[in-house]
Scaffold this motif. Sequence first.
Motif, mmCIF file in Angstrom:
data_model
loop_
_atom_site.group_PDB
_atom_site.id
_atom_site.type_symbol
_atom_site.label_atom_id
_atom_site.label_comp_id
_atom_site.label_asym_id
_atom_site.label_seq_id
_atom_site.Cartn_x
_atom_site.Cartn_y
_atom_site.Cartn_z
ATOM 1 N N UNK A 1 16.590 4.682 12.439
ATOM 2 C CA UNK A 1 16.203 5.025 13.812
ATOM 3 C C UNK A 1 14.955 4.269 14.225
ATOM 4 N N UNK A 2 13.936 4.255 13.401
ATOM 5 C CA UNK A 2 12.685 3.547 13.742
ATOM 6 C C UNK A 2 12.409 2.350 12.802
ATOM 7 N N UNK A 3 13.347 2.067 11.944
ATOM 8 C CA UNK A 3 13.216 0.943 11.000
ATOM 9 C C UNK A 3 11.970 1.088 10.121
ATOM 10 N N UNK A 4 11.632 2.296 9.782
ATOM 11 C CA UNK A 4 10.478 2.526 8.907
ATOM 12 C C UNK A 4 10.947 2.500 7.450
ATOM 13 N N UNK A 5 9.978 2.207 6.571
ATOM 14 C CA UNK A 5 10.288 2.122 5.132
ATOM 15 C C UNK A 5 9.266 2.949 4.371
ATOM 16 N N UNK A 6 9.747 3.856 3.567
ATOM 17 C CA UNK A 6 8.886 4.632 2.690
ATOM 18 C C UNK A 6 9.017 4.091 1.258
ATOM 19 N N UNK A 7 7.860 3.866 0.624
ATOM 20 C CA UNK A 7 7.857 3.292 -0.743
ATOM 21 C C UNK A 7 7.061 4.204 -1.673
ATOM 22 N N UNK A 8 7.413 4.171 -2.955
ATOM 23 C CA UNK A 8 6.689 5.002 -3.922
ATOM 24 C C UNK A 8 5.603 4.166 -4.612
ATOM 25 N N UNK A 9 4.872 4.834 -5.483
ATOM 26 C CA UNK A 9 3.734 4.164 -6.138
ATOM 27 C C UNK A 9 4.176 3.004 -7.024
ATOM 28 N N UNK B 1 14.066 -3.477 -21.120
ATOM 29 C CA UNK B 1 13.046 -3.197 -20.113
ATOM 30 C C UNK B 1 13.571 -3.405 -18.708
ATOM 31 N N UNK B 2 14.409 -4.416 -18.522
ATOM 32 C CA UNK B 2 14.973 -4.685 -17.196
ATOM 33 C C UNK B 2 15.880 -3.552 -16.726
ATOM 34 N N UNK B 3 16.426 -2.830 -17.676
ATOM 35 C CA UNK B 3 17.326 -1.738 -17.329
ATOM 36 C C UNK B 3 16.600 -0.414 -17.138
ATOM 37 N N UNK B 4 15.516 -0.195 -17.867
ATOM 38 C CA UNK B 4 14.927 1.158 -17.878
ATOM 39 C C UNK B 4 13.502 1.250 -17.371
ATOM 40 N N UNK B 5 12.780 0.164 -17.242
ATOM 41 C CA UNK B 5 11.369 0.294 -16.874
ATOM 42 C C UNK B 5 10.989 -0.535 -15.667
ATOM 43 N N UNK B 6 9.846 -0.148 -15.048
ATOM 44 C CA UNK B 6 9.268 -0.919 -13.949
ATOM 45 C C UNK B 6 10.104 -0.925 -12.683
ATOM 46 N N UNK B 7 10.642 0.182 -12.271
ATOM 47 C CA UNK B 7 11.534 0.248 -11.100
ATOM 48 C C UNK B 7 10.826 0.972 -9.949
ATOM 49 N N UNK B 8 10.869 0.324 -8.799
ATOM 50 C CA UNK B 8 10.290 0.950 -7.601
ATOM 51 C C UNK B 8 11.375 1.527 -6.690
ATOM 52 N N UNK B 9 10.986 2.597 -5.929
ATOM 53 C CA UNK B 9 11.964 3.304 -5.068
ATOM 54 C C UNK B 9 11.548 3.192 -3.618
ATOM 55 N N UNK B 10 12.514 3.061 -2.712
ATOM 56 C CA UNK B 10 12.208 3.008 -1.271
ATOM 57 C C UNK B 10 13.344 3.650 -0.490
ATOM 58 N N UNK B 11 12.969 4.049 0.784
ATOM 59 C CA UNK B 11 13.935 4.636 1.729
ATOM 60 C C UNK B 11 13.748 3.971 3.092
ATOM 61 N N UNK B 12 14.854 3.588 3.712
ATOM 62 C CA UNK B 12 14.830 2.950 5.044
ATOM 63 C C UNK B 12 15.484 3.902 6.040
ATOM 64 N N UNK B 13 14.718 4.191 7.118
ATOM 65 C CA UNK B 13 15.273 5.012 8.216
ATOM 66 C C UNK B 13 15.640 4.073 9.352
#
Length: 844
Positions: A571-579, A557-569
């Motif tokens: 220029x404005x230090x903003x962070x986009x996160x998924x559900x 489970x630690x390898x394949x499940x429950x993983x969240x994704x994010x992106x950091x820009x």
Amino acid sequence: MAGRRQESVVTRPRLAGSIALLLTLLLFALPALDGLAAGAESAPGYTGSARVLQPADVAGRGTPAFKGAGLLRDPDHRLDIEAISAMPAAAFEPLDGHTLRQGFSSDVFWLRLDLSRTDRTPANLVLVIWPPFINRIDFYRPQGDGSFSLLRAGDHVPVSERAVARAETTLPMLVTTQPQTWFLRVESNSVINLSAQLSDQASFAASSSQRATRQGFFFGMILTAALIAVLAAVWLRQRVFVLAAGYLLCFLGFQFVLNGYDQILIYPEQPWLSDNLIGVFAAMATALMLWFSLSYLEPRHIYPRLNALIHVLATISLIFALVAISGHYALVAPYFLVLVVVAPLAMFALFLFMLSQARERALAMLLMFTPVLAVTLLQALHNTGWLGATNQLSELWGIASLAQMPVAAVAILLRVRETQQALAVEASYRVLVENQVDLVVRLDLWQRLAFVSPSYCKLFGEPREKLVGSAFLDRVHPDDIENAEAALSQVLGPAHTSYLEIRMQTDTGWRWLGWSLTAVRDRSGKITSLTGVGRDITARVEAESALARSQDKLDLALETGGIGFYTVTLADRSIEIDDRYLQILGYQPGQLQLDWSSWQARLHPEDRDRSVRLTEKYLFEAGTPLEIEYRIRHRDGHWIWILDRAEKAEVDESGQLLTMVGLIQDITRRKRTELKLAYLVRHDELTGLLNRRGIAAVARRQRALSNRDGRPCAFAMVDLDHFKRVNDTLGHEAGDEVLRQVGKLLKQSVRDSDWVGRWGGEEFLVVLPLCSLEEAVVSLERVRQAVAARPLRVDQDEVAITISAGVTITRDSERDLDEVIDRADQALYRAKESGRNRVCTDPA
């Protein structure tokens, strides 16, 4: 010379010399075998020796009557009384006490007796030949006209045709003042060694009366002993009493036939029927005697080889008895003679060896069988010619048989007393374990169930009557049989204890059971039975198996499940996160917006600086992908552990990072598991104290500090006194509770700076930094008093526990911790040897 006896011995071997040399009588069998071997072929041309005694004078009152005796062999059975009486005295070989060498054949023997009275009055004498197992004796007595009258005797002669209607060979004689010559024709196909006794009628009547009285006492005593054995067998239902009764009854039958009562009372016109009958009783008595000795002394696990040898001898003797019943005893008689040589030696060895293991029983067996077996060995020497024949040997035989009976009764009563005591102990034991939750069993030395607790009956779904007597291993899983046998063997060895975990077939299927086995010994140290305390550990075994499977699933489970994704820009230090990111933090989609500042604000204060520093370093410096672990606040307010892995996603033409992408994973469960495992690695699950690994690490660290700073550090090894009694009487659950409470009391009784750990079993190690030996003794004495003064409450019981402690202190010369622990152990040993419930120091 008046008032003395006259003896004459006729010796005629039947078989090969090796059989004659091995001839003996185990259960008084030699007289019987004289008749039983009738018709057997001899080994022609083989020579051996037989010792012949010098005749004595006539017993009783009067003047001497005996003048001489001679022996003549008739190999072809052709001579009659006319031919024999015509032969001169020189034709007969004198019986003068020297060793005669003769061939082994089926010859007829003629015995010439020259008698006369030196006074003027004739004498009525009686010639008695013993033993009575001679096929036929023709006695020719002289008449006044030079002819001879014929009298007959022998166990193949009907009683009505005998000279005297008695079992023994008895012949009346009238000896006159004139020289007379009497002739005896002896015919028998067995090995014979005859004692011919000539006495007057008064002496004969007196000896017959004494023998009858002795035999009456014997039969009365053997019937009494047999009755005691039968009653004990019915009452106590033990195999040893059944064998005792069988042996005594067969011995009774043997003596009845040996003394010829069967010929007189049962079949007087067919006395030869006793030939096979005495063989049956002799062989059966031998087999039952051997089995009775084994059952009485129980040497199976102490001397297994000797036990097996005696079992084999008893089985062979039983086979001989079956052959005798079929009417073919003569075929195996020579081999039975070999058996009765080996059997007494094996029995004597068994009795002597068992003196060190079961002294009282072995002495009873020695007193019971030694007189008879000793006379048996004398009889063997007598019949092989190594010891001169004496008429008193038959008297010794009767006395030894009589002496055996009261000892047999005492031996049986002794065993009855032991059995009653064992039953009383079992009754107390039954009361103790009747309400035990744990399974309690008692096994005999053959691994059969001798006692089962109600909890055992309930688990296996069978009544006690069906379980008792069955084999313990019958319900063990085939894959666990080998481990169970090894554990049972270990209990019988020097350790006397063992623990095993096995699967057993219960009423609900296969269940895992943990068994603590202990040997039960009597006052002499001999193992009498095994006690087992068991517990159903199926749930624990399944939990351990499930835990192992869960660990595998967790890794997946630690390898394949429950993983969240994010992106950091950047220029404005903003962070986009998924559900899935939001779900990890406990938010629904659209409920949370993150940027660089708000992300930092949600980090755990202890992790914030480190996490920000590592992230910024990764953003502005080249290197491997970022991977950090930190705690972040959940929507509910608690902290969760996050595993954050990030990669540079986009860079400009100059190589400056524009965006970064990453994955987060909730590792809170894993972290908790790691923390728990880290705790369990160093702590004892039962008591909550440091375990052996944990306390050993503390001890090494404190010893190193002590050596470095030159400050004292004391070590104490503490052990619970008589803790095994708690487990045996109250069960392992109560024992576990005692360990928990004592561990808690130890922790409360020492200083805050001291360390307490469970070293193993019921042993604890206490480390006392900055403490001299005297201070440590005072501290441990305070702990000892606290434990002794406070009975522990276990369920509804109060358990009084004391401890013993051994105290030592570090030395600069010691190279490692083991030397310190060894000295503490030695001090603890002193405390145990000094009576327990005390504190002792290292003697050095």
